[in-house]
Design a protein around this motif. Structure first.
Motif, PDB file in Angstrom:
ATOM      1  N   LYS A 153       0.825  -1.210   0.000  1.00 40.27           N
ATOM      2  CA  LYS A 153       0.000   0.000   0.000  1.00 40.27           C
ATOM      3  C   LYS A 153       0.856   1.257   0.000  1.00 40.27           C
ATOM      4  O   LYS A 153       0.571   2.223  -0.723  1.00 40.27           O
ATOM      5  CB  LYS A 153      -0.923  -0.007   1.218  1.00 40.27           C
ATOM      6  CG  LYS A 153      -2.028  -1.061   1.162  1.00 40.27           C
ATOM      7  CD  LYS A 153      -2.856  -1.067   2.428  1.00 40.27           C
ATOM      8  CE  LYS A 153      -3.937  -2.152   2.375  1.00 40.27           C
ATOM      9  NZ  LYS A 153      -4.741  -2.210   3.631  1.00 40.27           N
ATOM     10  N   SER A 206      -8.783  -6.350  -2.517  1.00 47.96           N
ATOM     11  CA  SER A 206      -9.621  -5.407  -1.789  1.00 47.96           C
ATOM     12  C   SER A 206     -10.931  -6.058  -1.348  1.00 47.96           C
ATOM     13  O   SER A 206     -11.564  -6.785  -2.122  1.00 47.96           O
ATOM     14  CB  SER A 206      -9.925  -4.184  -2.663  1.00 47.96           C
ATOM     15  OG  SER A 206      -8.743  -3.475  -2.929  1.00 47.96           O
ATOM     16  N   HIS A 211     -12.880   0.081  -2.040  1.00 48.69           N
ATOM     17  CA  HIS A 211     -11.432  -0.115  -1.964  1.00 48.69           C
ATOM     18  C   HIS A 211     -10.854  -0.478  -3.325  1.00 48.69           C
ATOM     19  O   HIS A 211      -9.788   0.010  -3.714  1.00 48.69           O
ATOM     20  CB  HIS A 211     -11.113  -1.207  -0.942  1.00 48.69           C
ATOM     21  CG  HIS A 211     -11.317  -0.777   0.470  1.00 48.69           C
ATOM     22  ND1 HIS A 211     -11.095  -1.604   1.555  1.00 48.69           N
ATOM     23  CD2 HIS A 211     -11.726   0.399   1.003  1.00 48.69           C
ATOM     24  CE1 HIS A 211     -11.345  -0.958   2.676  1.00 48.69           C
ATOM     25  NE2 HIS A 211     -11.731   0.260   2.373  1.00 48.69           N
ATOM     26  N   ARG A 212     -11.557  -1.342  -4.039  1.00 53.44           N
ATOM     27  CA  ARG A 212     -11.076  -1.704  -5.375  1.00 53.44           C
ATOM     28  C   ARG A 212     -11.049  -0.488  -6.299  1.00 53.44           C
ATOM     29  O   ARG A 212     -10.130  -0.322  -7.101  1.00 53.44           O
ATOM     30  CB  ARG A 212     -11.968  -2.794  -5.968  1.00 53.44           C
ATOM     31  CG  ARG A 212     -11.797  -4.149  -5.317  1.00 53.44           C
ATOM     32  CD  ARG A 212     -12.555  -5.222  -6.071  1.00 53.44           C
ATOM     33  NE  ARG A 212     -12.355  -6.531  -5.451  1.00 53.44           N
ATOM     34  CZ  ARG A 212     -12.828  -7.662  -5.927  1.00 53.44           C
ATOM     35  NH1 ARG A 212     -13.553  -7.661  -7.033  1.00 53.44           N
ATOM     36  NH2 ARG A 212     -12.591  -8.803  -5.298  1.00 53.44           N
ATOM     37  N   TRP A 215      -7.909   1.723  -5.324  1.00 54.41           N
ATOM     38  CA  TRP A 215      -6.638   1.201  -5.804  1.00 54.41           C
ATOM     39  C   TRP A 215      -6.619   1.100  -7.325  1.00 54.41           C
ATOM     40  O   TRP A 215      -5.549   1.223  -7.945  1.00 54.41           O
ATOM     41  CB  TRP A 215      -6.348  -0.152  -5.166  1.00 54.41           C
ATOM     42  CG  TRP A 215      -6.126  -0.064  -3.692  1.00 54.41           C
ATOM     43  CD1 TRP A 215      -6.884  -0.612  -2.701  1.00 54.41           C
ATOM     44  CD2 TRP A 215      -5.069   0.651  -3.024  1.00 54.41           C
ATOM     45  NE1 TRP A 215      -6.379  -0.289  -1.465  1.00 54.41           N
ATOM     46  CE2 TRP A 215      -5.270   0.478  -1.622  1.00 54.41           C
ATOM     47  CE3 TRP A 215      -3.993   1.411  -3.459  1.00 54.41           C
ATOM     48  CZ2 TRP A 215      -4.428   1.038  -0.678  1.00 54.41           C
ATOM     49  CZ3 TRP A 215      -3.152   1.981  -2.507  1.00 54.41           C
ATOM     50  CH2 TRP A 215      -3.366   1.798  -1.153  1.00 54.41           C
TER      51      TRP A 215
END
Length: 455
Positions: A153, A206, A211-212, A215
């Motif tokens: 991350k 994720s 979240h997906r 990112w």
């Protein structure tokens, strides 16, 4: 805890002394340093993660004698030395199969330094390389406690932030090419190629759509930053690493149904023209030059011509000094005396005559000799093999998530090793951190008991 308490007492006295001095405004800095030392002492892995996150931002400290990474690295090194001395960290953690190559590499490096054409340049090169060696040892000591998900991350986010900065500000561009906070567009492309596989892993892992999406946007920013660098080598390295990723997930491709294939083809039809339209015209021209390998094309492309001249000069240096080379860091001295330097420095400053090889492997073989070059290549090859063995051990235990992690780390490390063919960066921090991490991950994977296997 006697040692830590004594250090805290010493720093407390320093704070009091600063308050009584003509510089009382420095006292808060000592307090912050005290808190930082306490945190690093309890969680040394956080220090390594801090270094990883700060690497893309080193340009902020280029005019400063003490950068953020150097400060954290020096503090962490002193703390780990203390913990080793009082046996809070077992010395067995220094065990690594990389040492068999690294020790002999350093022996030949020091012999080449003694036989160098310029002692001042070689000592400066040694100081730069020592930073990588310190990070190698630090990673061996704290790598077992390292949070690899947080590692991925931080790398993805920090590099993506610098990509966004270059895309929206010409301040971070060099002659129209994005260089981030670094001085070289190819060095910036190396960071991007290193971060992309980790960003893709975060998209896959994720837990929810938001979240997906986050990112995924980071990955798009990374790809946009790669196009802004106009790095042909970056495009080639990124393409090869993505092919490896597709091969790893080939079993998932069987889930694709004909209706999915239609949507995928539609997406490609839309995405490819948009990507070509978004690419800078200069980048497209540079990519097209790779498909033409005639001598005439090389003479028209100044970059390819320079790289060809580096190979000619480096080959001559290897023939003249095959065992110990001409000395660390001396390639620019030899290149500056050739006609190539003058030919490719037209309308440039005089210092531009002294060029590095823009190929770490060529530079090491020519400056340190063939034996040292083979040892360096052997170290990197062993690092890749360590990750392959670690992935194999995870597959045997049916730990699919850990196997995926090993694959993506392997893609990132492979990107670094391939990029070293296009960039002179033997002291690149990510290279030495990953080199040590490969042996740590292999030891952990092979030592894990079978009963920890996941269904």
């Amino acid at each position: 805890m006697i040692f830590p308490l004594s250090i805290i007492s010493l720093l407390g006295l320093v704070c009091l002394g600063l308050l009584a001095s003509p510089y009382p405004f420095l006292a808060p800095g000592a307090v912050i340093g005290l808190v930082g030392v306490a945190v690093l002492y309890r969680k040394p892995g956080w220090g390594l993660l801090g270094i990883v996150a700060l690497v893309p931002f080193e340009g902020f400290f280029k005019d400063s004698a003490l950068s953020g990474t150097k400060f954290v690295g020096a503090s962490l090194a002193l703390i780990l030395m203390l913990q080793l001395a009082i046996h809070q960290i077992p010395s067995e953690r220094l065990r690594s199969n990389i040492w068999r190559y690294l020790i002999w590499f350093m022996v030949l490096y020091l012999l080449s330094t003694l036989n160098t054409d310029d002692m001042g340049i070689s000592m400066g090169h040694l100081r730069e390389l020592s930073v990588g060696l310190i990070l190698f040892v630090i990673t061996l000591l704290v790598g077992r406690e390292l949070n690899l998900d947080l590692f991925a991350k931080l790398v993805t986010l920090s590099v993506a932030i610098t990509c966004a900065m270059t895309m929206f500000s010409v301040k971070y561009q060099d002659q129209g090419r994005a260089s981030g906070l670094l001085e070289d567009a190819n060095a910036f492309a190396m960071l991007i190629a290193f971060a992309v596989p980790m960003g893709l892993l975060l998209v896959i892992r994720s837990p929810n759509v938001l979240h997906r999406l986050f990112w995924g946007v980071c990955c798009l920013v990374l790809l946009g930053g790669m196009t802004k660098t106009e790095s042909r080598s970056g495009l080639v390295v990124l393409f090869l690493s993505l092919i490896i990723g597709v091969w790893h997930y080939r079993a998932e491709l069987t889930r694709i149904r004909p209706r999915h294939l239609g949507f995928a083809m539609l997406g490609l039809v839309i995405a490819i023209p948009l990507a070509i339209y978004a690419m800078p015209a200069g980048y497209i021209a540079r990519i097209q030059s790779l498909s033409i390998l005639s001598a005439g094309a090389k003479s028209q492309d100044e970059s390819l011509g320079r790289r060809a001249s580096y190979i000619v000069v480096g080959s001559q240096m290897i023939r003249e000094n095959p065992l110990l080379g001409s000395g660390p860091g001396t390639f620019p001295l030899h290149y500056a005396t050739t006609g190539y330097a003058k030919a490719f420095s037209a309308n440039r400053k005089v210092g531009d005559l002294y060029r590095r090889a823009h190929n770490t492997y060529l530079e090491i073989f020519s400056e340190l000799g063939i034996p040292a070059g083979l040892l360096f290549v052997g170290m990197l090859g062993l690092g890749l093999y360590n990750l392959i063995r670690a992935r194999r051990a995870c597959l045997q235990r049916r730990d699919w998530q850990q196997a995926d992690l090993m694959t993506h780390l392997g893609m990132s490390f492979l990107s670094l090793t391939l990029f070293l063919m296009f960039l002179s960066a033997p002291n690149q921090k990510y290279v030495w951190i990953m080199l040590a991490l490969t042996s740590v991950l292999r030891l952990k994977a092979e030592e894990a008991p079978l009963q920890e296997a996941k269904a």
